[in-house]
Scaffold this motif. Structure first.
Motif, PDB file in Angstrom:
ATOM      1  N   LEU A  13       0.860  -1.254  -0.088  1.00  0.00           N
ATOM      2  CA  LEU A  13       0.015   0.122  -0.092  1.00  0.00           C
ATOM      3  C   LEU A  13       0.808   1.234  -0.081  1.00  0.00           C
ATOM      4  N   VAL A  14       1.992   1.183   0.829  1.00  0.00           N
ATOM      5  CA  VAL A  14       2.881   2.367   0.707  1.00  0.00           C
ATOM      6  C   VAL A  14       3.273   2.657  -0.615  1.00  0.00           C
ATOM      7  N   PHE A  15       3.921   1.367  -0.994  1.00  0.00           N
ATOM      8  CA  PHE A  15       4.573   1.817  -2.539  1.00  0.00           C
ATOM      9  C   PHE A  15       3.626   2.239  -3.528  1.00  0.00           C
ATOM     10  N   ILE A  16       2.321   1.637  -3.536  1.00  0.00           N
ATOM     11  CA  ILE A  16       1.140   2.135  -4.680  1.00  0.00           C
ATOM     12  C   ILE A  16       1.069   3.632  -4.051  1.00  0.00           C
ATOM     13  N   PHE A  17       1.103   4.213  -2.995  1.00  0.00           N
ATOM     14  CA  PHE A  17       0.825   5.408  -2.501  1.00  0.00           C
ATOM     15  C   PHE A  17       1.807   6.407  -3.115  1.00  0.00           C
ATOM     16  N   VAL A  18       3.013   5.846  -2.911  1.00  0.00           N
ATOM     17  CA  VAL A  18       4.352   6.624  -3.360  1.00  0.00           C
ATOM     18  C   VAL A  18       4.421   6.653  -4.789  1.00  0.00           C
ATOM     19  N   PHE A  50       0.289  12.627  -7.931  1.00  0.00           N
ATOM     20  CA  PHE A  50      -0.851  13.162  -8.332  1.00  0.00           C
ATOM     21  C   PHE A  50      -1.160  14.379  -7.269  1.00  0.00           C
ATOM     22  N   VAL A  51      -0.819  14.211  -5.995  1.00  0.00           N
ATOM     23  CA  VAL A  51      -0.887  15.458  -4.937  1.00  0.00           C
ATOM     24  C   VAL A  51      -0.010  16.336  -5.353  1.00  0.00           C
ATOM     25  N   LEU A  52       1.205  16.123  -5.933  1.00  0.00           N
ATOM     26  CA  LEU A  52       2.425  16.764  -6.188  1.00  0.00           C
ATOM     27  C   LEU A  52       1.955  17.787  -7.321  1.00  0.00           C
ATOM     28  N   THR A  53       1.215  16.973  -8.394  1.00  0.00           N
ATOM     29  CA  THR A  53       1.004  17.720  -9.569  1.00  0.00           C
ATOM     30  C   THR A  53      -0.339  18.515  -9.157  1.00  0.00           C
ATOM     31  N   LEU A  54      -1.284  18.190  -8.313  1.00  0.00           N
ATOM     32  CA  LEU A  54      -2.217  19.264  -8.046  1.00  0.00           C
ATOM     33  C   LEU A  54      -1.818  20.193  -7.187  1.00  0.00           C
TER      34      LEU A  54
END
Length: 316
Positions: free
Chosen positions: A37-42, A48-52
């Motif tokens: 889960l951590v790998f998928i989030f990273v 995506f959050v950084l792009t936003l």
């Protein structure tokens, strides 16, 4: 004489928890999933959050000392006022809808033929599926220099008796060329999906329909097509998600400037970020692409579902 039934020995609580009883903490069984889960989030959510975050900033690498206003909707206003962006949106819709529809139709037809018992069926299946295994960049290079070249292209060689000896396909039929390439690339994937659906269809049901006097078209419309519905919907969904982000093939085949007939959203984002160095506006475009991908996939699924529903009602 009274029979005394001895009760089984009590299981210690610690042993019960280790044995997976309700007393054991469910979160313990989920601990091995935490690294995944951590790998998928990273890998997915953090970019995506950084792009936003960047999309709400006025950040241009050509002006490193300029102040960054946050939050601001300047980038989104500039994006929707940009005529080149509107052209890229229309091209993206065209380059997504046409290849998905054509690859579904070709994939369905080829899968129906490959599902028959013919000589060399295994070799034919491998031959049909092989284009999907080729790297898109390498395939685009082969198309550009070996097939579509105006002087040495194979296509012009075979069409030379019809007066198309030095025809410029990439220059004069650029959109049709991109659609043809994407259709050729994704048709094998649709063939795989449809073949999986055909293989899961019971032969007893088909044989019973033939005994009852149903023709080939009636069997296909009433039995085979509803059976293939989830596979075709999956093909439309995955095809829409991946083709809407097509970049490498368009870059290799065309390499056109902004506002051309082959500039889609992915290619325009690349030009804005890595040629104009406008990180804020490129990030805003990327957010729009993600939203557009979700909308296009949802719309495509609704259209396919409605078509199958209408076909099912007619079959009844």
């Amino acid at each position: 004489m009274v029979n005394v039934i001895e009760s089984p020995p009590a299981v210690p609580k610690a042993h019960a928890k280790r044995a997976g009883q309700p007393g054991a903490g469910p979160w313990i069984r989920r601990v091995p999933l935490v690294p995944a889960l951590v790998f998928i989030f990273v890998v997915t959510q953090f970019p995506f959050v950084l792009t936003l975050w960047y999309s709400f900033q006025k950040w241009n690498l050509n002006l490193p000392d300029s102040p960054r206003d946050f939050p601001t909707l300047y980038n989104y206003k500039a994006v929707f006022k940009d005529p080149i962006f509107r052209t890229a949106v229309l091209n993206t819709v065209l380059f997504t809808a046409a290849p998905v529809i054509l690859s579904i139709l070709f994939g369905l037809g080829i899968a129906l033929l490959l599902n028959r018992y013919v000589f060399g069926r295994g070799f034919l299946r491998t031959l049909i599926i092989s284009p999907f295994l080729v790297v898109p960049t390498a395939a685009a290079l082969v198309w550009k220099y070996a097939i579509l070249d105006t002087t040495f292209g194979v296509l012009n060689f075979f069409l030379s008796p019809f007066g198309l000896r030095n025809h410029d396909w990439l220059g004069q039929q650029s959109q049709a060329t991109i659609i043809a390439f994407l259709t050729w690339e994704w048709t094998p994937f649709m063939v795989l999906l449809v073949l999986a659906g055909l293989q899961s269809q019971g032969e007893d049901l088909l044989e019973a329909a033939r005994v009852d006097g149903a023709g080939s078209w009636q069997i296909f419309r009433s039995l085979t097509l509803p059976q293939l519905r989830p596979y075709l919907e999956l093909g439309v969904l995955l095809g829409s998600i991946y083709i809407v982000q097509a970049f490498d093939s368009i870059y290799i085949l065309e390499q056109g400037g902004p506002g051309t007939d082959t500039t889609n959203l992915a290619y325009y984002i690349y030009q804005t970020a890595f040629q104009a160095f406008d990180i804020g506006r490129a990030s805003a475009m990327a957010v729009v692409v993600i939203v557009a991908t979700i909308l296009i996939a949802t719309f495509a699924l609704r259209v396919v579902s409605s078509l199958f529903s209408d076909e099912g009602m007619r079959g009844r």
